[in-house]
Design a protein around this motif. Structure first.
Motif, short mmCIF file in Angstrom:
data_model
loop_
_atom_site.label_atom_id
_atom_site.label_comp_id
_atom_site.label_asym_id
_atom_site.label_seq_id
_atom_site.Cartn_x
_atom_site.Cartn_y
_atom_site.Cartn_z
N GLU A 1 0.83 -1.21 0.00
CA GLU A 1 0.00 0.00 0.00
C GLU A 1 0.87 1.25 0.00
O GLU A 1 0.55 2.24 -0.69
CB GLU A 1 -0.91 -0.02 1.22
CG GLU A 1 -1.89 1.14 1.27
CD GLU A 1 -2.86 1.02 2.43
OE1 GLU A 1 -3.06 2.04 3.13
OE2 GLU A 1 -3.43 -0.08 2.62
N ARG B 1 0.72 4.26 -2.74
CA ARG B 1 0.53 5.66 -2.37
C ARG B 1 1.70 6.52 -2.85
O ARG B 1 1.51 7.63 -3.36
CB ARG B 1 0.39 5.80 -0.86
CG ARG B 1 -0.89 5.24 -0.27
CD ARG B 1 -1.14 5.81 1.13
NE ARG B 1 0.06 5.77 1.95
CZ ARG B 1 0.40 4.77 2.77
NH1 ARG B 1 -0.39 3.70 2.84
NH2 ARG B 1 1.50 4.81 3.49
N ASP C 1 -7.49 -3.12 -0.28
CA ASP C 1 -8.16 -1.85 -0.53
C ASP C 1 -8.10 -1.57 -2.03
O ASP C 1 -7.00 -1.43 -2.59
CB ASP C 1 -7.45 -0.74 0.24
CG ASP C 1 -8.19 0.60 0.17
OD1 ASP C 1 -8.91 0.82 -0.81
OD2 ASP C 1 -8.02 1.41 1.10
N TYR D 1 -5.70 0.83 -3.78
CA TYR D 1 -4.27 0.57 -3.91
C TYR D 1 -3.95 -0.73 -4.63
O TYR D 1 -2.82 -0.90 -5.12
CB TYR D 1 -3.62 0.54 -2.52
CG TYR D 1 -3.89 1.77 -1.71
CD1 TYR D 1 -3.43 3.01 -2.13
CD2 TYR D 1 -4.62 1.71 -0.53
CE1 TYR D 1 -3.67 4.16 -1.39
CE2 TYR D 1 -4.87 2.85 0.23
CZ TYR D 1 -4.40 4.07 -0.22
OH TYR D 1 -4.65 5.22 0.50
#
Length: 318
Positions: free
Chosen positions: A204, A208, A239, A242
């Motif tokens: 993740e 990001r 998620d 991501y």
């Protein structure tokens, strides 16, 4: 202190020892290294599969063009229980020059004019040879014949965080293959030190930092990780801001305790993930008939004790 082979020598850093051509158009090359060790790479083309192709293959994007899947180690010490490479000894890390030579020699031999997409998904775990892999990435970035670079890893910390910090051009494929640490540790012993929660946290952070999705590779095994409950757990773990999911079918490795799932199972698994909000696609197998598919690369005779270890580790599950 690591020692690098010179970039220019009288003899090639890698020379083709054997080649094989698949019915799907893929080509596998066994490369002889200067010290006598061998590694494999696979060359194939992405594009419209055409009529009669596998109907379960649903790419999330229309990738096109030539691809070379390169090795970063001669052998592998990760010892995944489903992988042929792990049945042979780990010999050594490859130098950046040896990695890049697999790409350049392939392009030369096949007389490729179009740019090549390079993926670190052959023999070895790239993050266990990170210094040389990062040098190879830098060399490939400067090569006009290379259009794109991807790296596939089981997840090694803190090397995964270092990859995030030290390169911005690489797309990340994170091999998960299970939704619980118990099952994943049996498939991938490395999971003991790199559990699911930790590597997904690092994945993740990569997404990001670089503003693009991480592809989570999930290899389906009959009766091991292919249930509705597995799909639901995967939805809970990832998620969709991501991650997206690349579903893979296992390629047969003689002696190992796994079987390939039926097409209906992978369709159901894919559709359940999509209904749960995860962008999901199925990657069709390449070069199965020449033992060049994912998990099939083997340049030395399989070690019997490693086959037994794989069977014993999975015995309670199948």
């Amino acid at each position: 202190m690591s020692v690098h082979l010179p970039q220019h020598t009288d003899a090639p850093l890698v020379t083709p020892a054997r080649t094989a051509k698949s019915s799907d158009g893929s080509s596998k090359t066994v490369w002889q290294l200067a010290d006598g060790n061998q590694v494999e790479s696979l060359s194939f083309t992405l594009g419209d599969p055409g009529p009669g192709a596998d109907a379960i293959a649903t790419p999330v994007q229309n990738s096109r063009g030539h691809v070379v899947c390169v090795s970063s180690q001669a052998g592998c010490n990760v010892a995944c229980t489903f992988c042929a490479t792990g049945l042979q000894p780990m010999r050594r890390n490859l130098t950046a020059e040896e990695i890049v030579a697999q790409v350049r020699q392939t392009r030369l031999i096949e007389e490729r004019d179009e740019p090549t997409r390079v993926i670190f998904a052959g023999m070895g775990e790239p993050l266990l040879n990170l210094d040389e892999v990062l040098r190879a990435v830098a060399m490939l970035e400067a090569d006009s014949g290379v259009s794109h670079i991807s790296l596939s890893t089981m997840g090694v910390l803190p090397a995964l965080d270092r990859l995030t910090d030290e390169t911005s051009s690489v797309d990340l494929f994170l091999s998960l293959h299970a939704t619980t640490d118990e099952v994943r540790t049996r498939l991938i012993p490395l999971n003991k030190a790199n559990p699911i929660a930790k590597i997904l946290e690092a994945g993740e952070r990569f997404a990001r930092t670089h503003g693009r999705l991480v592809d989570v590779s999930y290899l389906l095994f009959n009766g091991v990780n292919d249930t509705d409950a597995d799909a639901d757990r995967l939805i809970g773990l990832l998620d969709p801001q991501y991650f997206r999911v690349q579903l893979l079918l296992w390629n047969d490795v003689p002696g190992l305790p796994f079987t390939r799932v039926e097409d209906g199972v992978i369709r159901q698994f894919r559709d359940r993930l999509i209904a749960g909000g995860l962008s999901t696609y199925v990657m069709p197998s390449k070069a199965r008939d020449i033992e060049g598919g994912c998990g099939q690369m083997l340049t030395e005779a399989a070690k019997e004790h490693r086959i037994k270890r794989s069977n014993m580790s999975m015995l309670p599950l199948i």
